[in-house]
Design a protein around this motif. Structure first.
Motif, PDB file in Angstrom:
ATOM      1  N   LEU A 122       2.864   8.607  13.184  1.00 52.01           N
ATOM      2  CA  LEU A 122       2.097   7.369  13.079  1.00 52.01           C
ATOM      3  C   LEU A 122       0.888   7.485  12.152  1.00 52.01           C
ATOM      4  CD1 LEU A 122       1.688   4.456  13.928  1.00 52.01           C
ATOM      5  CD2 LEU A 122       0.448   5.279  15.959  1.00 52.01           C
ATOM      6  N   PRO A 123       0.067   8.540  12.246  1.00 54.51           N
ATOM      7  CA  PRO A 123      -1.089   8.643  11.339  1.00 54.51           C
ATOM      8  C   PRO A 123      -0.703   8.622   9.857  1.00 54.51           C
ATOM      9  CG  PRO A 123      -1.300  10.202  13.143  1.00 54.51           C
ATOM     10  CD  PRO A 123       0.079   9.640  13.234  1.00 54.51           C
ATOM     11  N   LYS A 124       0.458   9.171   9.522  1.00 54.07           N
ATOM     12  CA  LYS A 124       0.890   9.183   8.123  1.00 54.07           C
ATOM     13  C   LYS A 124       1.295   7.794   7.654  1.00 54.07           C
ATOM     14  CE  LYS A 124       2.081  14.010   8.476  1.00 54.07           C
ATOM     15  NZ  LYS A 124       3.100  15.032   8.692  1.00 54.07           N
ATOM     16  N   LEU A 125       1.986   7.056   8.522  1.00 54.59           N
ATOM     17  CA  LEU A 125       2.335   5.685   8.169  1.00 54.59           C
ATOM     18  C   LEU A 125       1.086   4.817   8.062  1.00 54.59           C
ATOM     19  CD1 LEU A 125       5.211   6.732   8.821  1.00 54.59           C
ATOM     20  CD2 LEU A 125       5.680   4.500   9.838  1.00 54.59           C
ATOM     21  N   ASP A 154      -4.317  15.581   6.582  1.00 52.33           N
ATOM     22  CA  ASP A 154      -5.689  15.883   6.153  1.00 52.33           C
ATOM     23  C   ASP A 154      -5.756  16.951   5.068  1.00 52.33           C
ATOM     24  OD1 ASP A 154      -6.799  14.042   7.947  1.00 52.33           O
ATOM     25  OD2 ASP A 154      -6.756  15.502   9.586  1.00 52.33           O
ATOM     26  N   ASN A 155      -4.881  17.940   5.158  1.00 46.17           N
ATOM     27  CA  ASN A 155      -4.959  19.072   4.228  1.00 46.17           C
ATOM     28  C   ASN A 155      -4.135  18.890   2.958  1.00 46.17           C
ATOM     29  OD1 ASN A 155      -6.624  20.428   6.050  1.00 46.17           O
ATOM     30  ND2 ASN A 155      -4.865  21.362   7.092  1.00 46.17           N
ATOM     31  N   HIS A 156      -3.228  17.914   2.973  1.00 45.11           N
ATOM     32  CA  HIS A 156      -2.385  17.764   1.781  1.00 45.11           C
ATOM     33  C   HIS A 156      -2.253  16.321   1.277  1.00 45.11           C
ATOM     34  CE1 HIS A 156       0.714  18.778  -1.137  1.00 45.11           C
ATOM     35  NE2 HIS A 156       1.315  17.671  -0.754  1.00 45.11           N
ATOM     36  N   LEU A 157      -1.739  15.420   2.116  1.00 42.73           N
ATOM     37  CA  LEU A 157      -1.432  14.073   1.635  1.00 42.73           C
ATOM     38  C   LEU A 157      -2.666  13.344   1.118  1.00 42.73           C
ATOM     39  CD1 LEU A 157       1.171  12.855   4.297  1.00 42.73           C
ATOM     40  CD2 LEU A 157       1.584  13.811   2.025  1.00 42.73           C
ATOM     41  N   THR A 160      -4.113  15.073  -2.121  1.00 38.45           N
ATOM     42  CA  THR A 160      -3.221  14.892  -3.265  1.00 38.45           C
ATOM     43  C   THR A 160      -3.263  13.449  -3.762  1.00 38.45           C
ATOM     44  OG1 THR A 160      -1.759  16.623  -2.399  1.00 38.45           O
ATOM     45  CG2 THR A 160      -0.856  15.183  -4.100  1.00 38.45           C
ATOM     46  N   PHE A 161      -3.286  12.504  -2.825  1.00 34.78           N
ATOM     47  CA  PHE A 161      -3.391  11.087  -3.218  1.00 34.78           C
ATOM     48  C   PHE A 161      -4.687  10.856  -3.992  1.00 34.78           C
ATOM     49  CE2 PHE A 161      -4.553   6.678  -2.842  1.00 34.78           C
ATOM     50  CZ  PHE A 161      -3.348   5.993  -2.963  1.00 34.78           C
ATOM     51  N   ASN A 162      -5.773  11.425  -3.523  1.00 31.19           N
ATOM     52  CA  ASN A 162      -7.068  11.248  -4.180  1.00 31.19           C
ATOM     53  C   ASN A 162      -7.074  11.886  -5.573  1.00 31.19           C
ATOM     54  OD1 ASN A 162      -8.052   9.875  -1.961  1.00 31.19           O
ATOM     55  ND2 ASN A 162      -9.005  11.677  -1.042  1.00 31.19           N
ATOM     56  N   SER A 163      -6.425  13.037  -5.716  1.00 30.63           N
ATOM     57  CA  SER A 163      -6.324  13.689  -7.027  1.00 30.63           C
ATOM     58  C   SER A 163      -5.559  12.817  -8.014  1.00 30.63           C
ATOM     59  CB  SER A 163      -5.636  15.049  -6.900  1.00 30.63           C
ATOM     60  OG  SER A 163      -6.420  15.966  -6.186  1.00 30.63           O
ATOM     61  N   LEU A 164      -4.454  12.236  -7.551  1.00 33.75           N
ATOM     62  CA  LEU A 164      -3.653  11.357  -8.409  1.00 33.75           C
ATOM     63  C   LEU A 164      -4.445  10.116  -8.810  1.00 33.75           C
ATOM     64  CD1 LEU A 164      -0.198  11.601  -6.592  1.00 33.75           C
ATOM     65  CD2 LEU A 164      -0.712  12.426  -8.900  1.00 33.75           C
ATOM     66  N   SER A 165      -5.189   9.565  -7.870  1.00 32.11           N
ATOM     67  CA  SER A 165      -5.990   8.371  -8.151  1.00 32.11           C
ATOM     68  C   SER A 165      -7.048   8.662  -9.214  1.00 32.11           C
ATOM     69  CB  SER A 165      -6.654   7.852  -6.875  1.00 32.11           C
ATOM     70  OG  SER A 165      -5.691   7.363  -5.967  1.00 32.11           O
ATOM     71  N   ARG A 166      -7.653   9.831  -9.126  1.00 33.65           N
ATOM     72  CA  ARG A 166      -8.659  10.198 -10.132  1.00 33.65           C
ATOM     73  C   ARG A 166      -8.014  10.395 -11.501  1.00 33.65           C
ATOM     74  NH1 ARG A 166     -10.729  13.232  -5.745  1.00 33.65           N
ATOM     75  NH2 ARG A 166      -9.611  15.101  -6.464  1.00 33.65           N
ATOM     76  N   LEU A 167      -6.838  11.009 -11.522  1.00 30.43           N
ATOM     77  CA  LEU A 167      -6.160  11.265 -12.787  1.00 30.43           C
ATOM     78  C   LEU A 167      -5.705   9.966 -13.453  1.00 30.43           C
ATOM     79  CD1 LEU A 167      -3.954  14.327 -11.772  1.00 30.43           C
ATOM     80  CD2 LEU A 167      -5.744  14.330 -13.520  1.00 30.43           C
TER      81      LEU A 167
END
Length: 395
Positions: A122-125, A154-157, A160-167
């Protein structure tokens, strides 16, 4: 020790069991650690077999897997009761996952049946929802790459999403990328994506082209950085300008095949009469000419050289021809061009004929409408198109 045990039982069978001394010996053997080990192993083996049987049965009857898929999946998950897997199936159902998609997820990632719906799934959805991703798109993402369900939120998704958004400098672009290519969210950005981007930056590729490349060819950025760097250096040596987007395209062409495959394709072009210089000029114009399969290269060269009577150098000057579909474009349009040539309705000017081949579908159809024989041309075109599609399907 096993011989000792066998002799003891044999001894017991041959003598009077009423003898007190022998009776105590038997009791000792029955309650010895060795005897308990045998008994425990039998029970454990029986339990394992029961659990395996239940797992396979559950995967088939409740999850919709075939016997073969269930047996394969049972190597990675062992179910004891239906309680937890039932809660996972209900979770997917309540959130709009079609049964076929749920089956596909379990087939690919069987251990998802052991995850907690409330604590893990649920937290991922909810995270995807919080980024503005619709439920149908969430289903699409997780069906394409269910491994995301096993990644730490917390440690990956999130990182990684934030890194992609910055790029990409845009959450909207990031969401579109993840929907089309969810693999990019699964892999560690620090290990693949960021080192490869650094290689492009160090090579002088503009930031705008890097962003376009990530959006258009995200799989390229999941290549091992050593392979990526070697390919970038090779492309530089060929003389392709890093300021042009074709530089990244050429890196992709180099990355996706081995040196032997590369040389083999180069040999095919040379067998059709291309010189080293002609090949290099063609590659600089259209790096995709090396991504085309050897069979397709041969078929296209045969069509134009032997079928249309063109010189191999003509295709070398217009390498984009090697990227066109034989079934959907070259054969149907080639038939129309040959008809026009036979009627003297067009000149044997390869530049104009290549333009006809290069037109988008709608423009090509409009061009045909300008001829008096338009109905005949359209019929011929459609017949060849249908025939090519039927031939492809029957292969």
């Amino acid at each position: 020790m096993f011989n000792f045990l066998g002799k003891a039982f044999s001894y017991y069978g041959r003598h009077n069991i009423a003898a007190t001394r022998d009776h105590h010996k038997l009791r000792f053997l029955q309650h010895s650690p060795l005897s308990m080990l045998f008994s425990g192993n039998c029970i454990s083996k029986s339990n394992n077999e029961n659990h395996h049987s239940f797992t396979v049965s559950y995967l088939m009857n409740s999850c919709g897997l075939s016997l073969e898929s269930a047996l394969s999946a049972s190597k990675y998950v062992r179910l004891k009761t239906p309680h937890k897997p039932d809660s996972v199936l209900n979770f997917f159902k309540q959130r709009g996952f079609p049964k076929s998609q749920t089956t596909n997820i379990i087939k690919r990632i069987p251990k998802v049946l052991l995850l907690s719906p409330e604590k893990t799934l649920l937290p991922k959805l909810e995270f995807f929802h919080s980024k503005g991703i619709s439920n149908p798109d969430i289903v699409k993402i997780l069906s394409k790459y269910p491994g995301l369900l096993c990644r730490s939120l917390d440690n990956h998704l999130i990182p990684t999403f934030n890194s992609l958004s910055r790029l990409l400098q845009s959450s909207e672009k990031t969401i579109a990328l993840i929907i089309n290519f969810p693999h990019i969210l699964y892999h560690d950005a620090d290990y693949y994506l960021l080192p490869n981007i650094k290689i492009l930056r160090d090579s002088g590729v503009p930031e705008s082209d890097i962003i376009k490349s990530i959006e258009s060819w995200p799989q390229l950025f999941l290549m091992h950085p050593k392979i990526f760097e070697k390919s970038a250096a090779s492309v530089k040596e060929m003389g392709i300008n890093p300021l042009r987007l074709k530089f990244v395209l050429a890196i992709q062409a180099k990355c996706i095949m081995s040196e032997s495959q590369w040389e083999s394709k180069l040999d095919v072009y040379k067998k059709w009469g291309w010189s080293e210089q002609e090949w290099l000029a063609a590659f600089l114009k259209c790096p995709w000419c090396m991504i085309t399969s050897e069979d397709k290269i041969t078929a296209i060269m045969d069509f134009f050289v032997n079928g249309m009577g063109w010189e191999p150098a003509v295709i070398a000057k217009h390498p984009v021809l090697t990227t066109f579909s034989m079934e959907k474009r070259i054969i149907p349009r080639g038939a129309v061009i040959q008809f026009l040539l036979s009627k003297g309705l067009v000149k044997s000017d390869t530049t104009y004929l290549i333009t006809l081949l290069s037109y988008p579908e709608k423009t090509f159809m409009l061009r045909l409408m300008n001829y008096d024989d338009a109905p005949k041309l359209l019929k011929l075109y459609q017949e060849k198109l249908d025939l090519s599609n039927k031939t492809k399907c029957s292969v």
